[in-house]
Design a protein around this motif. Structure first.
Motif, PDB file in Angstrom:
ATOM      1  N   TYR A 207      30.515  42.766  46.003  1.00  0.00           N
ATOM      2  CA  TYR A 207      30.610  43.546  44.782  1.00  0.00           C
ATOM      3  C   TYR A 207      30.692  42.609  43.579  1.00  0.00           C
ATOM      4  N   VAL A 208      30.187  43.087  42.437  1.00  0.00           N
ATOM      5  CA  VAL A 208      30.408  42.412  41.158  1.00  0.00           C
ATOM      6  C   VAL A 208      30.821  43.470  40.142  1.00  0.00           C
ATOM      7  N   ILE A 209      31.410  43.006  39.048  1.00  0.00           N
ATOM      8  CA  ILE A 209      31.821  43.893  37.964  1.00  0.00           C
ATOM      9  C   ILE A 209      31.393  43.258  36.652  1.00  0.00           C
ATOM     10  N   ASN A 210      30.957  44.100  35.714  1.00  0.00           N
ATOM     11  CA  ASN A 210      30.563  43.568  34.409  1.00  0.00           C
ATOM     12  C   ASN A 210      31.722  42.831  33.758  1.00  0.00           C
ATOM     13  N   ARG A 211      31.387  41.787  33.060  1.00  0.00           N
ATOM     14  CA  ARG A 211      32.389  40.859  32.543  1.00  0.00           C
ATOM     15  C   ARG A 211      33.275  41.483  31.470  1.00  0.00           C
ATOM     16  N   GLU A 212      32.694  42.298  30.610  1.00  0.00           N
ATOM     17  CA  GLU A 212      33.433  42.815  29.458  1.00  0.00           C
ATOM     18  C   GLU A 212      33.032  44.257  29.171  1.00  0.00           C
ATOM     19  N   GLY A 213      33.752  44.883  28.250  1.00  0.00           N
ATOM     20  CA  GLY A 213      33.418  46.231  27.805  1.00  0.00           C
ATOM     21  C   GLY A 213      33.763  47.279  28.844  1.00  0.00           C
ATOM     22  N   ASN A 214      33.040  48.380  28.819  1.00  0.00           N
ATOM     23  CA  ASN A 214      33.205  49.399  29.849  1.00  0.00           C
ATOM     24  C   ASN A 214      32.499  48.903  31.106  1.00  0.00           C
ATOM     25  N   LEU A 259      39.710  46.970  45.805  1.00  0.00           N
ATOM     26  CA  LEU A 259      39.128  45.843  45.101  1.00  0.00           C
ATOM     27  C   LEU A 259      40.041  45.491  43.926  1.00  0.00           C
ATOM     28  N   TYR A 260      40.473  44.229  43.878  1.00  0.00           N
ATOM     29  CA  TYR A 260      41.409  43.794  42.846  1.00  0.00           C
ATOM     30  C   TYR A 260      40.652  43.059  41.737  1.00  0.00           C
ATOM     31  N   VAL A 261      41.019  43.349  40.506  1.00  0.00           N
ATOM     32  CA  VAL A 261      40.328  42.770  39.362  1.00  0.00           C
ATOM     33  C   VAL A 261      41.358  42.198  38.395  1.00  0.00           C
ATOM     34  N   MET A 262      41.039  41.030  37.805  1.00  0.00           N
ATOM     35  CA  MET A 262      41.950  40.343  36.895  1.00  0.00           C
ATOM     36  C   MET A 262      41.159  39.814  35.708  1.00  0.00           C
ATOM     37  N   THR A 263      41.694  39.995  34.533  1.00  0.00           N
ATOM     38  CA  THR A 263      41.059  39.476  33.322  1.00  0.00           C
ATOM     39  C   THR A 263      41.678  38.141  32.925  1.00  0.00           C
ATOM     40  N   GLY A 264      40.959  37.417  32.090  1.00  0.00           N
ATOM     41  CA  GLY A 264      41.455  36.123  31.648  1.00  0.00           C
ATOM     42  C   GLY A 264      42.663  36.203  30.745  1.00  0.00           C
ATOM     43  N   ASP A 265      42.921  37.386  30.158  1.00  0.00           N
ATOM     44  CA  ASP A 265      44.094  37.517  29.298  1.00  0.00           C
ATOM     45  C   ASP A 265      45.286  38.123  30.033  1.00  0.00           C
ATOM     46  N   GLY A 266      45.252  38.065  31.364  1.00  0.00           N
ATOM     47  CA  GLY A 266      46.453  38.373  32.133  1.00  0.00           C
ATOM     48  C   GLY A 266      46.680  39.829  32.463  1.00  0.00           C
ATOM     49  N   ASN A 267      45.626  40.596  32.632  1.00  0.00           N
ATOM     50  CA  ASN A 267      45.762  41.977  33.077  1.00  0.00           C
ATOM     51  C   ASN A 267      45.088  42.116  34.445  1.00  0.00           C
ATOM     52  N   MET A 268      45.746  42.836  35.360  1.00  0.00           N
ATOM     53  CA  MET A 268      45.259  42.933  36.727  1.00  0.00           C
ATOM     54  C   MET A 268      45.422  44.359  37.232  1.00  0.00           C
ATOM     55  N   GLY A 269      44.439  44.818  38.000  1.00  0.00           N
ATOM     56  CA  GLY A 269      44.495  46.166  38.529  1.00  0.00           C
ATOM     57  C   GLY A 269      43.874  46.262  39.901  1.00  0.00           C
ATOM     58  N   CYS A 270      44.063  47.423  40.529  1.00  0.00           N
ATOM     59  CA  CYS A 270      43.542  47.694  41.863  1.00  0.00           C
ATOM     60  C   CYS A 270      42.592  48.887  41.784  1.00  0.00           C
ATOM     61  N   ILE A 271      41.380  48.706  42.296  1.00  0.00           N
ATOM     62  CA  ILE A 271      40.358  49.746  42.298  1.00  0.00           C
ATOM     63  C   ILE A 271      40.242  50.322  43.706  1.00  0.00           C
ATOM     64  N   ASP A 272      40.439  51.630  43.831  1.00  0.00           N
ATOM     65  CA  ASP A 272      40.260  52.338  45.101  1.00  0.00           C
ATOM     66  C   ASP A 272      38.800  52.779  45.168  1.00  0.00           C
ATOM     67  N   LEU A 273      38.019  52.134  46.040  1.00  0.00           N
ATOM     68  CA  LEU A 273      36.594  52.418  46.108  1.00  0.00           C
ATOM     69  C   LEU A 273      36.291  53.741  46.810  1.00  0.00           C
TER      70      LEU A 273
END
Length: 440
Positions: A207-214, A259-273
């Motif tokens: 999987y990949v996720i767009n870097r920024e925005g929605n 799927l776990y996602v983390m941003t460079g400014d220190g925010n992290m979340g869990c995505i239930d696929l």
């Protein structure tokens, strides 16, 4: 002479193979020099140093039946090939570098003689795709291929071993398959600027996720020819996570559903696929009192060995360990680095180490942590609380390219990933290379 019996066993297959004879004698009868009237003993190990898969001989007095015998170098068990009761013949297993204790288990008896073996690891470094300093993108064979800005890597199963997924998502946007099966590189998708891939446990999907925005999420499956498939009804907005960039902050843990996602400014979340839900688990103020800043080059990896995440934060110049506490709440604690300095410093992970913009991070099956020092121009390792050098010449990006790991230059290394054999692949961004580091 009893010693020559076993030596003939060892060399006779090679003699028969080299003299042109059609009959190759694979097993030669050995004598039995075990003396049951004497105590079992281990007297000598030859050689006293070496590398993986070399031959060794243990001399002493022990039963001839190798089914009763186990030989260990530290905790690693060796493969045994033959025994005549006086000489025990085997192959040196992979083990930790340095001095390791020899021990022999015979039936229910364990013998630990005053014998240590000095082990030297085999290491090599080679370029897979790209050419040093040539900034362009060219598909084709490994010798023809060129790359521009690799920021993320993943390994997926191939026909004979692993293939590599490469994401370029800094100032160009594309996803490529580096096929070690076919010795060529091809572009498989362009779905906008994305962070590095997260590979499932089956290793046939990522999987990949767009870097920024929605942020949209895309899946790629081997059975579908690695075609990009948007994950329907699931978009991660800035309001859900943050406006920070996702570069290397995408990872699975033990369950491919989450799927776990983390941003460079220190925010992290869990995505239930499955249920298409998102849960935020860490905010920018949840990093052990550290202001992680707004850096976008931060990477996340899950360690099955420790059952936790490790995350690099370039802005904090350190590595965090992310776990759930007894109350089920996620916590990020300082694990390594957070010391400022102009030069790479090795030593204790928290007390001494200067990591200089840690970026890509990977873990092997033994729980060792490998990571890139982006501005330190090298690859480092954490084992037993100590940071050591694995490859590169610290603080010397201009060093020439070499196949000797500790003599070869890295220029802004960003991503590192392991394959199923614990080889490492490294995105050496400003050298425009993807490189393979083999330890053993």
């Amino acid at each position: 002479m009893k010693k020559k019996q076993l030596l003939w066993f060892l060399i006779s297959p090679f003699l028969f193979a080299c003299n042109g004879s059609e009959v190759i004698e694979k097993i030669h009868e050995t004598g039995n020099f075990y003396d049951p009237q004497k105590p079992i003993s281990i007297d000598e190990l030859l050689p006293s140093w070496g590398q993986i898969d070399q031959n060794f001989i243990v001399r002493g007095n022990f039963p001839k039946d190798t089914a009763q015998i186990k030989v260990y170098f530290d905790t690693q068990q060796a493969v045994l090939l033959a025994c005549d009761g006086y000489e025990l013949y085997g192959m040196i297993p992979k083990q930790a570098p340095g001095y390791n204790q020899l021990s022999v288990v015979i039936g229910k008896d364990s013998l630990v003689p005053d014998i240590q073996f000095k082990y030297y690891q085999k290491q090599s470094l080679k370029n897979i795709v790209g050419a040093k300093g040539e900034e362009s993108y060219v598909e084709g064979s490994f010798s023809e291929s060129r790359i521009e800005n690799p920021i993320g890597l993943g390994t997926v199963s191939g026909q004979n071993g692993d293939n590599i997924i490469m994401v370029e998502g800094e100032w160009k946007a594309r996803i490529s398959l580096i096929s070690l099966d076919d010795n060529k590189m091809i572009k498989v998708a362009d779905v906008g600027y994305c962070g590095g891939p997260a590979v499932t446990s089956t290793r046939d999907k990522f999987y990949v996720i767009n870097r920024e925005g929605n942020r949209n999420i895309y899946s790629f499956s081997k059975v579908d020819g690695w075609v990009a498939t948007p994950v329907a009804d699931l978009t991660i907005t800035n309001e859900m996570l943050s406006g920070g960039s996702v570069t290397g902050g995408l990872s699975f843990a033990d369950d491919d559903r989450y799927l776990y996602v983390m941003t460079g400014d220190g925010n992290m979340g869990c995505i239930d696929l499955v249920d298409k839900d998102f849960t935020k688990i860490l905010g920018s103020g949840d990093w052990d009192g550290v202001n992680v800043g707004t850096e976008w080059l931060s990477y996340l990896v899950y360690s099955k060995y420790y059952q936790c995440f490790f995350a690099t934060q370039k802005g904090a110049n350190g590595i965090f360990k992310i776990t759930k506490n007894t109350e089920g709440k996620w916590e990020a604690k300082k694990f390594a680095g957070f010391n400022n300095g102009d030069k790479i410093v090795l030593g204790h992970r928290l007390n001494d180490a200067v990591l200089k913009a840690p970026s890509g991070i990977a873990v092997n099956k033994d729980g060792e942590i490998y990571f890139c020092s982006q501005s330190g121009s090298c690859i480092l390792k954490i084992k037993n609380d100590m940071v050591s050098l694995v490859a590169g010449v610290p603080d010397a990006w201009w060093t020439g390219i070499s196949n000797v790991p500790l003599e070869s230059g890295f220029n802004q290394p960003l991503a590192i990933v392991t394959d199923f054999e614990d080889n490492f692949y490294i995105a050496d961004r400003d050298n425009r290379l993807v490189r393979k580091l083999t330890i053993e």
